[in-house]
Design a protein around this motif. Structure first.
Motif, PDB file in Angstrom:
ATOM      1  N   ARG A  26       0.448  -1.107  -0.455  1.00 45.05           N
ATOM      2  CA  ARG A  26       0.237   0.113  -0.137  1.00 45.05           C
ATOM      3  C   ARG A  26       1.030   1.532  -0.315  1.00 45.05           C
ATOM      4  O   ARG A  26       0.725   2.752  -0.843  1.00 45.05           O
ATOM      5  CB  ARG A  26      -1.125  -0.063   1.446  1.00 45.05           C
ATOM      6  CG  ARG A  26      -2.554   1.097   1.138  1.00 45.05           C
ATOM      7  CD  ARG A  26      -2.648   1.301   1.931  1.00 45.05           C
ATOM      8  NE  ARG A  26      -1.464   3.056   2.948  1.00 45.05           N
ATOM      9  CZ  ARG A  26      -0.839   3.810   2.371  1.00 45.05           C
ATOM     10  NH1 ARG A  26      -1.886   4.242   1.961  1.00 45.05           N
ATOM     11  NH2 ARG A  26      -0.195   4.228   3.003  1.00 45.05           N
ATOM     12  N   MET A  27       1.777   1.246   0.921  1.00 46.48           N
ATOM     13  CA  MET A  27       2.872   2.668   0.787  1.00 46.48           C
ATOM     14  C   MET A  27       3.145   2.356   0.087  1.00 46.48           C
ATOM     15  O   MET A  27       3.537   3.919  -0.506  1.00 46.48           O
ATOM     16  CB  MET A  27       3.760   2.264   2.244  1.00 46.48           C
ATOM     17  CG  MET A  27       5.119   3.309   2.220  1.00 46.48           C
ATOM     18  SD  MET A  27       5.938   3.323   4.062  1.00 46.48           S
ATOM     19  CE  MET A  27       6.500   1.781   3.016  1.00 46.48           C
ATOM     20  N   TYR A  28       4.021   1.876  -1.170  1.00 44.50           N
ATOM     21  CA  TYR A  28       4.697   2.158  -2.400  1.00 44.50           C
ATOM     22  C   TYR A  28       3.515   2.390  -3.756  1.00 44.50           C
ATOM     23  O   TYR A  28       3.670   3.190  -4.316  1.00 44.50           O
ATOM     24  CB  TYR A  28       5.708   0.393  -2.446  1.00 44.50           C
ATOM     25  CG  TYR A  28       5.920   0.107  -1.664  1.00 44.50           C
ATOM     26  CD1 TYR A  28       7.180   0.885  -0.992  1.00 44.50           C
ATOM     27  CD2 TYR A  28       5.661  -1.145  -0.459  1.00 44.50           C
ATOM     28  CE1 TYR A  28       7.926   0.824  -0.077  1.00 44.50           C
ATOM     29  CE2 TYR A  28       6.600  -1.064   0.126  1.00 44.50           C
ATOM     30  CZ  TYR A  28       7.780  -0.229   1.037  1.00 44.50           C
ATOM     31  OH  TYR A  28       8.564  -0.576   1.869  1.00 44.50           O
ATOM     32  N   LEU A  29       2.704   1.690  -3.507  1.00 44.68           N
ATOM     33  CA  LEU A  29       1.651   2.427  -4.322  1.00 44.68           C
ATOM     34  C   LEU A  29       1.028   3.729  -4.260  1.00 44.68           C
ATOM     35  O   LEU A  29       1.567   4.400  -4.953  1.00 44.68           O
ATOM     36  CB  LEU A  29       0.501   1.193  -4.465  1.00 44.68           C
ATOM     37  CG  LEU A  29      -0.122   1.463  -5.604  1.00 44.68           C
ATOM     38  CD1 LEU A  29       0.223   1.220  -7.149  1.00 44.68           C
ATOM     39  CD2 LEU A  29      -2.033   0.034  -5.883  1.00 44.68           C
ATOM     40  N   LYS A  30       1.381   3.880  -3.192  1.00 49.30           N
ATOM     41  CA  LYS A  30       0.530   5.243  -3.237  1.00 49.30           C
ATOM     42  C   LYS A  30       1.143   6.448  -3.002  1.00 49.30           C
ATOM     43  O   LYS A  30       1.341   7.379  -3.898  1.00 49.30           O
ATOM     44  CB  LYS A  30       0.329   5.557  -1.287  1.00 49.30           C
ATOM     45  CG  LYS A  30      -0.347   7.159  -1.263  1.00 49.30           C
ATOM     46  CD  LYS A  30      -1.317   7.626  -1.805  1.00 49.30           C
ATOM     47  CE  LYS A  30      -1.799   8.867  -1.556  1.00 49.30           C
ATOM     48  NZ  LYS A  30      -3.301   9.377  -2.404  1.00 49.30           N
ATOM     49  N   GLN A  31       2.916   5.863  -3.184  1.00 48.70           N
ATOM     50  CA  GLN A  31       4.151   6.690  -3.249  1.00 48.70           C
ATOM     51  C   GLN A  31       4.082   6.886  -5.119  1.00 48.70           C
ATOM     52  O   GLN A  31       4.523   7.753  -5.080  1.00 48.70           O
ATOM     53  CB  GLN A  31       5.333   5.892  -2.750  1.00 48.70           C
ATOM     54  CG  GLN A  31       5.573   5.949  -1.094  1.00 48.70           C
ATOM     55  CD  GLN A  31       6.681   4.989  -1.340  1.00 48.70           C
ATOM     56  OE1 GLN A  31       7.520   5.142  -1.528  1.00 48.70           O
ATOM     57  NE2 GLN A  31       6.912   5.361   0.526  1.00 48.70           N
TER      58      GLN A  31
END
Length: 678
Positions: free
Chosen positions: A641-646
């Protein structure tokens, strides 16, 4: 404890002893003189205070002096009835007033009591009551005025706190004076009763126990009673006058009572000439002509001197003024002040001044106050003061919003028009000036007031200019909230939390997390529009997981999962359903395989082709969801989730990305699309 603190305590104890133990005549005389001196000092201090709060101890002092005076009355009454003697001071006062006629002396004394009780004491009581009521009624208005000045940037946060504290102290002071004035009234009534007791019982005791004749009893006890009454009523009269002066003090000039009376009473010298002429004409009647002429001449001379003084302007040397100004601009303090930067600035062209000017019906200052309160509730942070100022360099109808010196938003409004927006662009039937709604970028029109009713009946959303500006400000500050939360603001939030949860804060900071680490976690949440108001849950999570990692990005993910109930409520529909776009297993694997781990943290290192493929797939799904008038929400596993949002922040920042662990089990998730790549 200081010596003067002991002296006050001892004085109170002595007053209590006076109510029980008989005192010799010489000691009564000393205490009576002290009572008169204290009353005179209180009167002089009340006349020289510039505002009531400078004598804030007066209500308490009033009670202590009243108790002291009553104790003296009890002691002198005991001495008069027992020994027909109350000290040299009482005897001297009685002899001087009565002279050769006890009846005339008693009448003079009664007149003095009536003046003190009916005129000064009753008047002070009424003024205290009205002042207390008006002070309490005016508190909300004064608080709103302080908030308006604060939001306009006219005062600082500390000045606002000081002014709020002053308003509270004024209300407390007038409330205390209202109660204390009741004691003054009771003291006056008690003094009258004590005088009657001294006369009636003194005559009876003198004739029955001491063998005095009726005339001897009258002469002795009338003299002592009048003397005792005078030494009590004179201080009471001074204290009552001081009470009236304090509660009626409303000077805003910074002067004491004497200066204000002299300045305001004599501010019109020509009126003294009229008074002088009137006095002179009175001298033509049987009144003493010589005396009235002397008074008229004195008044006329005073008027002439004051009028002459007013005609002489006080001009400061221009060279000295320029030199002082040049010196001030060269000082280090003025240069340093130029470095100050306002966190939030709202600038506007001169045509938008009515938007801010309350005299012209502008309410933007009040709206900004409400915006700060609204964002404090929604986001959990205290938005800094919005500095509002006009800027002649802007177009007349233009405004712009700066955050930390950088322009983040701008727009133009027409004050004599309304902004009309319609969801159906094809059915655009209202004439107006084409524009764009500044907060959300929707197509809109500026329409005249004559077309307002027609537009509303046609289904348009019609908004007045102040609402357009306040909505724009609100949305921009929401998007920029993470930039407004620095270490100092974080420290204030932590200190506020520590008042209710001291152990939780001590377990989290400064070890293992510094204020800077906590600030990064909170800023990460605000960047994705997650409220940080629930600080206890946030700190509980930080306390648990900070032992495993100090990476703010990972800690932010753990906090998001702990706030699952809040996130679910924020994005789910009213029927507890949520339409989402899910991420396929293939895309998740591509992202997971390209996560790089370094000593400074983890980051996503995708090749350009893979990035473009994923972004294109998500864009197509978001467009399809937008056609259904649904907010785009992407659901994926917690690991990516964190990397997709970035990744999306650079291309689709408005898209919400949630993980399965950030939703409550009770929510009904409906997948309306899948992100997949070939």
């Amino acid at each position: 404890m200081k010596a003067r603190d002991f002296s006050v305590l001892i004085a109170v104890i002595v007053v209590i002893i006076m109510l029980v133990i008989p005192l010799p005549g010489w000691l009564l005389s000393v205490l009576i003189l002290i009572n008169i001196i204290l009353a005179l000092i209180v009167l002089l201090v009340s006349m020289n205070t510039q505002e009531p709060l400078q004598f804030s101890v007066f209500p308490t002092l009033l009670l202590l002096l009243t108790l002291f005076r009553l104790a003296l009355n009890v002691s002198t009454t005991r001495s008069i009835l027992n020994n027909a003697d109350a000290g040299g001071v009482v005897d001297t006062f009685g002899t001087f007033v009565i002279g050769n006629s006890p009846l005339v002396g008693f009448v003079v004394f009664v007149i003095l009591v009536i003046i003190n009780f009916l005129v000064i004491t009753k008047g002070s009581e009424r003024v205290s009551e009205v002042a207390a009521r008006f002070s309490l009624d005016a508190m909300p208005g004064k608080q709103m005025s302080i908030d308006a000045d604060l939001n306009a940037g006219l005062i600082s946060e500390q000045e606002a706190k000081d002014r709020r504290k002053k308003v509270e102290n004024e209300a407390d002071f007038h409330g205390s004076m209202d109660g204390a004035s009741k004691f003054v009234k009771g003291d006056a009534i008690a003094g009258i009763i004590i005088v009657l007791i001294n006369i009636l019982f003194g005559i009876a005791i003198g004739m029955m126990d001491k063998g005095y004749t009726f005339q001897e009893a009258i002469d002795t006890y009338m003299r002592l009673t009048v003397g005792d009454g005078l030494v009590s009523q004179i201080p009471a009269l001074l204290i009552s006058t001081a009470t009236g002066i304090v509660v009626t003090r409303s000077s805003a000039s910074g002067n004491n009572l004497g200066s204000d009376v002299a300045e305001q009473l004599l501010q019109y010298p020509k009126l003294l000439l009229i008074a002088a002429g009137t006095i002179f004409l009175l001298g033509l009647t049987p009144i003493n002509f010589f005396l009235t002429t002397i008074i008229a001449l004195v008044l006329a001379l005073g008027a002439y001197l004051m009028m002459r003084k007013q005609k002489i302007p006080v001009v400061k040397d221009e060279e000295e003024e320029d030199q002082a100004e040049g010196t001030a601009m060269k000082t280090q303090e003025n240069v340093i002040n130029l470095l100050n930067m306002d966190p939030i600035e709202f600038e506007f062209g001169y045509a938008l001044i009515p938007l801010v000017d309350a005299k012209q019906g502008g309410d933007l200052l009040d709206r900004v106050i409400m915006i700060r309160r609204q964002l404090a509730i929604e986001l959990g942070i205290v938005i800094p003061v919005v500095r509002i100022r006009d800027n002649i360099q802007l177009n007349p109808n233009e405004y712009r919003l700066k955050i930390k010196g950088n322009e983040v938003a701008s727009g133009e409004i027409l004050l004599d028009h309304y902004l009309a927006m319609t969801p159906d662009i094809d059915n655009d039937v209202i004439d107006g000036i084409e524009t764009q709604e500044p907060a959300f970028g929707l197509p809109a029109k500026w329409i005249s007031e004559e077309n307002k009713d027609e537009a509303e009946l046609s289904g348009y959303t019609v908004v007045d200019p102040p609402s357009v500006v306040s909505t724009h400000i609100t949305e921009v500050i929401k998007r920029q909230a993470h930039t407004l939360l620095g270490r100092q603001e974080t420290k204030e939030l932590v200190d506020h939390l520590k008042e209710s949860y001291p152990i939780l804060v001590e377990e989290t900071t400064p070890d293992p997390l510094s204020i800077g680490d906590i600030q990064k976690v909170l800023a990460k949440l605000l960047r994705e529009n997650v409220s940080i108001r629930n600080l206890p849950i946030i700190f509980e999570t930080l306390a648990d997981f900070s032992k495993l990692t100090n990476d703010p990005e990972l800690l932010g993910e753990y906090v998001r999962q702990a706030l699952s109930a809040q996130l679910t409520k924020q994005y789910a529909n009213q029927d507890n359903s949520l339409k989402v776009i899910t991420v396929s297993g293939r895309v998740e694997k591509i992202i997971a395989d390209n996560i790089q781990t370094t000593e400074h943290g983890n980051y996503l290192a995708l090749d350009p082709d893979s990035q473009q493929s994923i972004i294109k797939a998500i864009s197509e799904q978001v467009e399809n969801l937008a056609l259904q008038e649904e907010n785009p929400v992407i659901l994926c596993s917690p690991a990516i989730r964190m990397y997709l949002k970035q990744l999306l922040d650079r291309f689709l920042p408005q898209v919400v990305v949630l993980s399965y662990n950030e939703l409550e089990p009770t929510v009904q998730v409906q997948s309306v699309g899948v992100v997949n790549v070939a």
